[in-house]
Write an enzyme that holds these catalytic residues in place. Structure first.
Site, PDB file in Angstrom:
ATOM      1  N   ASP A  56       0.861  -1.179   0.000  1.00  0.00           N
ATOM      2  CA  ASP A  56       0.000   0.000   0.000  1.00  0.00           C
ATOM      3  C   ASP A  56       0.903   1.236   0.000  1.00  0.00           C
ATOM      4  O   ASP A  56       1.917   1.269   0.694  1.00  0.00           O
ATOM      5  CB  ASP A  56      -0.902   0.002   1.262  1.00  0.00           C
ATOM      6  CG  ASP A  56      -2.117   0.912   1.117  1.00  0.00           C
ATOM      7  OD1 ASP A  56      -3.255   0.421   1.258  1.00  0.00           O
ATOM      8  OD2 ASP A  56      -1.923   2.116   0.824  1.00  0.00           O
ATOM      9  N   ASN A  70      -2.945   6.444 -12.248  1.00  0.00           N
ATOM     10  CA  ASN A  70      -2.937   5.509 -11.123  1.00  0.00           C
ATOM     11  C   ASN A  70      -3.717   4.228 -11.431  1.00  0.00           C
ATOM     12  O   ASN A  70      -3.271   3.121 -11.133  1.00  0.00           O
ATOM     13  CB  ASN A  70      -3.551   6.201  -9.897  1.00  0.00           C
ATOM     14  CG  ASN A  70      -3.260   5.436  -8.619  1.00  0.00           C
ATOM     15  OD1 ASN A  70      -2.125   5.090  -8.334  1.00  0.00           O
ATOM     16  ND2 ASN A  70      -4.317   5.129  -7.877  1.00  0.00           N
ATOM     17  N   SER A 108     -16.122  -2.031 -11.058  1.00  0.00           N
ATOM     18  CA  SER A 108     -17.141  -1.154 -10.479  1.00  0.00           C
ATOM     19  C   SER A 108     -18.396  -1.128 -11.330  1.00  0.00           C
ATOM     20  O   SER A 108     -18.336  -1.254 -12.552  1.00  0.00           O
ATOM     21  CB  SER A 108     -16.572   0.262 -10.377  1.00  0.00           C
ATOM     22  OG  SER A 108     -17.600   1.188 -10.130  1.00  0.00           O
ATOM     23  N   TYR A 137     -13.375   8.113 -13.635  1.00  0.00           N
ATOM     24  CA  TYR A 137     -13.204   6.935 -12.768  1.00  0.00           C
ATOM     25  C   TYR A 137     -13.813   5.707 -13.450  1.00  0.00           C
ATOM     26  O   TYR A 137     -13.151   4.670 -13.595  1.00  0.00           O
ATOM     27  CB  TYR A 137     -13.868   7.153 -11.408  1.00  0.00           C
ATOM     28  CG  TYR A 137     -14.014   5.875 -10.626  1.00  0.00           C
ATOM     29  CD1 TYR A 137     -15.240   5.221 -10.533  1.00  0.00           C
ATOM     30  CD2 TYR A 137     -12.909   5.290 -10.014  1.00  0.00           C
ATOM     31  CE1 TYR A 137     -15.358   4.031  -9.845  1.00  0.00           C
ATOM     32  CE2 TYR A 137     -13.021   4.099  -9.325  1.00  0.00           C
ATOM     33  CZ  TYR A 137     -14.256   3.479  -9.237  1.00  0.00           C
ATOM     34  OH  TYR A 137     -14.369   2.292  -8.557  1.00  0.00           O
ATOM     35  N   LYS A 145     -12.080   2.045 -15.138  1.00  0.00           N
ATOM     36  CA  LYS A 145     -12.499   0.664 -14.843  1.00  0.00           C
ATOM     37  C   LYS A 145     -12.888  -0.057 -16.135  1.00  0.00           C
ATOM     38  O   LYS A 145     -12.605  -1.244 -16.307  1.00  0.00           O
ATOM     39  CB  LYS A 145     -13.660   0.666 -13.847  1.00  0.00           C
ATOM     40  CG  LYS A 145     -13.280   1.155 -12.450  1.00  0.00           C
ATOM     41  CD  LYS A 145     -12.187   0.302 -11.810  1.00  0.00           C
ATOM     42  CE  LYS A 145     -11.860   0.747 -10.395  1.00  0.00           C
ATOM     43  NZ  LYS A 145     -10.807  -0.070  -9.756  1.00  0.00           N
ATOM     44  N   PHE A 165     -20.736  -2.411  -6.178  1.00  0.00           N
ATOM     45  CA  PHE A 165     -21.694  -1.321  -6.139  1.00  0.00           C
ATOM     46  C   PHE A 165     -21.208  -0.353  -5.064  1.00  0.00           C
ATOM     47  O   PHE A 165     -20.020   0.038  -5.136  1.00  0.00           O
ATOM     48  CB  PHE A 165     -23.107  -1.908  -6.006  1.00  0.00           C
ATOM     49  CG  PHE A 165     -23.490  -2.499  -7.345  1.00  0.00           C
ATOM     50  CD1 PHE A 165     -22.903  -3.677  -7.804  1.00  0.00           C
ATOM     51  CD2 PHE A 165     -24.361  -1.833  -8.194  1.00  0.00           C
ATOM     52  CE1 PHE A 165     -23.180  -4.190  -9.078  1.00  0.00           C
ATOM     53  CE2 PHE A 165     -24.657  -2.349  -9.464  1.00  0.00           C
ATOM     54  CZ  PHE A 165     -24.061  -3.510  -9.892  1.00  0.00           C
ATOM     55  N   LEU A 203     -21.065   9.477   0.025  1.00  0.00           N
ATOM     56  CA  LEU A 203     -22.233   9.840   0.835  1.00  0.00           C
ATOM     57  C   LEU A 203     -22.094   9.475   2.302  1.00  0.00           C
ATOM     58  O   LEU A 203     -22.262  10.327   3.187  1.00  0.00           O
ATOM     59  CB  LEU A 203     -23.483   9.164   0.257  1.00  0.00           C
ATOM     60  CG  LEU A 203     -24.770   9.343   1.076  1.00  0.00           C
ATOM     61  CD1 LEU A 203     -25.193  10.804   1.123  1.00  0.00           C
ATOM     62  CD2 LEU A 203     -25.895   8.474   0.516  1.00  0.00           C
TER      63      LEU A 203
HETATM   64  C1  WQD Z   1     -23.734   8.005  -3.781  1.00  0.00           C
HETATM   65  C2  WQD Z   1     -24.945   8.897  -3.935  1.00  0.00           C
HETATM   66  C3  WQD Z   1     -24.443  11.065  -4.841  1.00  0.00           C
HETATM   67  C4  WQD Z   1     -22.128  12.576  -1.478  1.00  0.00           C
HETATM   68  C5  WQD Z   1     -19.241   5.065  -5.432  1.00  0.00           C
HETATM   69  C6  WQD Z   1     -17.768   5.007  -5.397  1.00  0.00           C
HETATM   70  C7  WQD Z   1     -17.210   4.290  -6.578  1.00  0.00           C
HETATM   71  C8  WQD Z   1     -18.006   3.073  -6.949  1.00  0.00           C
HETATM   72  C9  WQD Z   1     -19.493   3.302  -6.972  1.00  0.00           C
HETATM   73  C10 WQD Z   1     -16.831   1.105  -6.368  1.00  0.00           C
HETATM   74  C11 WQD Z   1     -24.930   9.683  -5.229  1.00  0.00           C
HETATM   75  C12 WQD Z   1     -24.977  11.175  -3.418  1.00  0.00           C
HETATM   76  C13 WQD Z   1     -22.859  11.764  -2.318  1.00  0.00           C
HETATM   77  C14 WQD Z   1     -22.742  13.714  -0.889  1.00  0.00           C
HETATM   78  C15 WQD Z   1     -24.792  13.155  -1.993  1.00  0.00           C
HETATM   79  N1  WQD Z   1     -17.758   2.019  -6.058  1.00  0.00           N
HETATM   80  N2  WQD Z   1     -24.170  12.053  -2.559  1.00  0.00           N
HETATM   81  N3  WQD Z   1     -24.060  13.966  -1.173  1.00  0.00           N
HETATM   82  O1  WQD Z   1     -20.765   8.206  -6.744  1.00  0.00           O
HETATM   83  O2  WQD Z   1     -22.215   6.135  -6.442  1.00  0.00           O
HETATM   84  O3  WQD Z   1     -19.672   5.990  -6.407  1.00  0.00           O
HETATM   85  O4  WQD Z   1     -19.809   3.823  -5.692  1.00  0.00           O
HETATM   86  O5  WQD Z   1     -16.185   1.080  -7.339  1.00  0.00           O
HETATM   87  O6  WQD Z   1     -15.906   3.898  -6.198  1.00  0.00           O
HETATM   88  O7  WQD Z   1     -17.268   6.325  -5.383  1.00  0.00           O
HETATM   89  O8  WQD Z   1     -20.918   7.010  -4.515  1.00  0.00           O
HETATM   90  O9  WQD Z   1     -21.163   7.818  -2.210  1.00  0.00           O
HETATM   91  O10 WQD Z   1     -20.182   9.396  -3.940  1.00  0.00           O
HETATM   92  O11 WQD Z   1     -22.592   8.830  -4.039  1.00  0.00           O
HETATM   93  O12 WQD Z   1     -25.989  13.385  -2.237  1.00  0.00           O
HETATM   94  O13 WQD Z   1     -22.127  14.500  -0.131  1.00  0.00           O
HETATM   95  O14 WQD Z   1     -24.926   9.875  -2.890  1.00  0.00           O
HETATM   96  O15 WQD Z   1     -24.979  12.086  -5.673  1.00  0.00           O
HETATM   97  O16 WQD Z   1     -26.261   9.802  -5.691  1.00  0.00           O
HETATM   98  P1  WQD Z   1     -20.975   6.890  -6.111  1.00  0.00           P
HETATM   99  P2  WQD Z   1     -21.135   8.311  -3.617  1.00  0.00           P
END
Ligand code: WQD
Length: 345
Positions: free
Chosen positions: A35, A103, A128, A153, A157, A178, A200
């Site tokens: 890491d 990366n 992903s 991103y 992938k 997911f 989130l």
């Molecule tokens: C989830 C939902 C935002 C932050 C993640 C990973 C990515 C991949 C898929 C593995 C969305 C909403 C977010 C906030 C919000 N996983 N949100 N306010 O974008 O689906 O992607 O899962 O590979 O690596 O990043 O996840 O948690 O950023 O967003 O409303 O402050 O929450 O719009 O609808 P995302 P997320």
């Protein structure tokens, strides 16, 4: 399965990597961690030691550093690699695409070159659901057509999957995650809060903890029941256990692969959706958190975020049948474990 096989875990001190290291040890494997500590902290190694009963081998290094990788392969002769090391924030990738391509794509190529040279031909790859882009239908199957990624991103992938499928010398279990959330039930490891969270759940828990003033819900005018985006949130422990099931499968010599039309899987490159099969909106997640913890979330509904898809969640029939794996932890457990972890941070 007890095997004592050495398994190299790149990004093994990260959120999903550290939980997977634990599950590998419990399944009788010997995890070897590399890491670069870009998105993790050395203290995670102390926590893993307290949970595992021994200090796992850790090498600080980057998958782009071939010399470090070669030394590691010569020393520990890993029989397979679980490749987590990558940047993973959708929003951040929109702001800094070059960092993501270097990366996530160049890093993968560097790792594959050393694996091939060292005779290590088995990989579990961290892909992903973002490879589906804005899916044509939900729930998404492995055969669902992948559309142009909605973020750099997701594009990294998609490129990685093409690279892995073309390198037929390597046997790959390609896991399309997911949304990983939650933490180990002891709250000794979890999603480290390094900088302002993109995702989130860490932003939500930091808001409840008073570290952030309020949570902004990115968009309330989407074409969903409550106007907010839908995702398939999966407990990180369920996700970690899926990686062990995939490693187990790589050591089964005869793997029959019956795939639907459109599923890119071959006998050397098997794709699985790793989700719960249930989609929740952002507002539903907030309500679930408040119900599970008794805490109030201070949030406002703001503008949409670039790179977001409206709705994506998994059809998990294939992974249930082929890997014999299914998610066991519900949204309430995910919220409780995320909150317990936040309170220890
Ligand atoms: C989830 C939902 C935002 C932050 C993640 C990973 C990515 C991949 C898929 C593995 C969305 C909403 C977010 C906030 C919000 N996983 N949100 N306010 O974008 O689906 O992607 O899962 O590979 O690596 O990043 O996840 O948690 O950023 O967003 O409303 O402050 O929450 O719009 O609808 P995302 P997320």
């Amino acid at each position: 399965m007890t095997s004592n096989r050495n398994i190299l875990v790149t990004g093994g001190l990260g959120f999903i990597g550290s939980h997977t290291v634990l599950c590998l040890k419990d399944a009788g494997y010997t995890p070897i961690i590399i890491d670069n500590l870009h998105n993790s902290r050395i203290e995670v190694l102390d926590a893993l030691e307290s949970l595992m009963g021994y200090r796992p081998v850790f090498v600080q290094g980057d998958v782009n550093d071939a010399a470090v990788l070669q030394g590691l392969f010569e020393m520990y002769r890993p029989e397979a690699v679980i490749h987590f090391a990558a940047h993973k924030a959708v929003g951040e990738s929109v702001e800094n695409p070059l960092m993501y391509y270097h990366n996530n794509v160049v890093g993968l190529i560097s790792l594959l070159e050393v694996m091939k040279a060292q005779g290590c031909h088995k990989m579990v790859f961290s892909s992903s659901c973002t490879v589906y882009g804005e899916p044509e239908s939900v729930p998404v199957k492995e055969s669902t057509v992948t559309r142009p990624a909605a973020s750099p991103y997701g594009a990294t992938k998609q490129m990685a999957e093409v690279i892995l499928k073309d390198n037929t010398w390597c046997e790959v279990q390609c896991l399309r995650y997911f949304n990983p959330v939650g933490a180990h039930p002891t709250a000794k490891i979890g999603e480290l809060p390094l900088g302002v969270p993109n995702n989130l759940i860490p932003f939500l828990t930091q808001t409840v903890a008073g570290i952030r003033e309020k949570l902004t819900v990115y968009g309330g005018d989407y074409n969903t029941a409550d106007g907010t985006c839908i995702r398939d949130y999966i407990h990180v422990m369920d996700l970690a256990e899926a990686h062990v099931a995939a490693i187990d499968r790589l050591f089964i010599t005869q793997r029959s692969v019956a795939v639907e039309d459109g599923d890119p899987s071959t006998d050397k490159f098997e794709v699985f959706n790793i989700g719960t099969g249930v989609g929740y909106s952002v507002l539903e997640v907030i309500a679930a958190f408040e119900s599970a913890t008794g805490e109030k979330v201070n949030y406002v509904v703001g503008n949409r975020r670039a790179g977001d898809v409206v709705a994506v969640w998994a059809d998990t029939k294939k992974v249930n049948q082929v890997l014999g794996w299914s998610a066991k932890r519900d949204l309430s457990t995910m919220m409780k474990d995320a909150w317990n972890w936040q309170q220890r941070c």
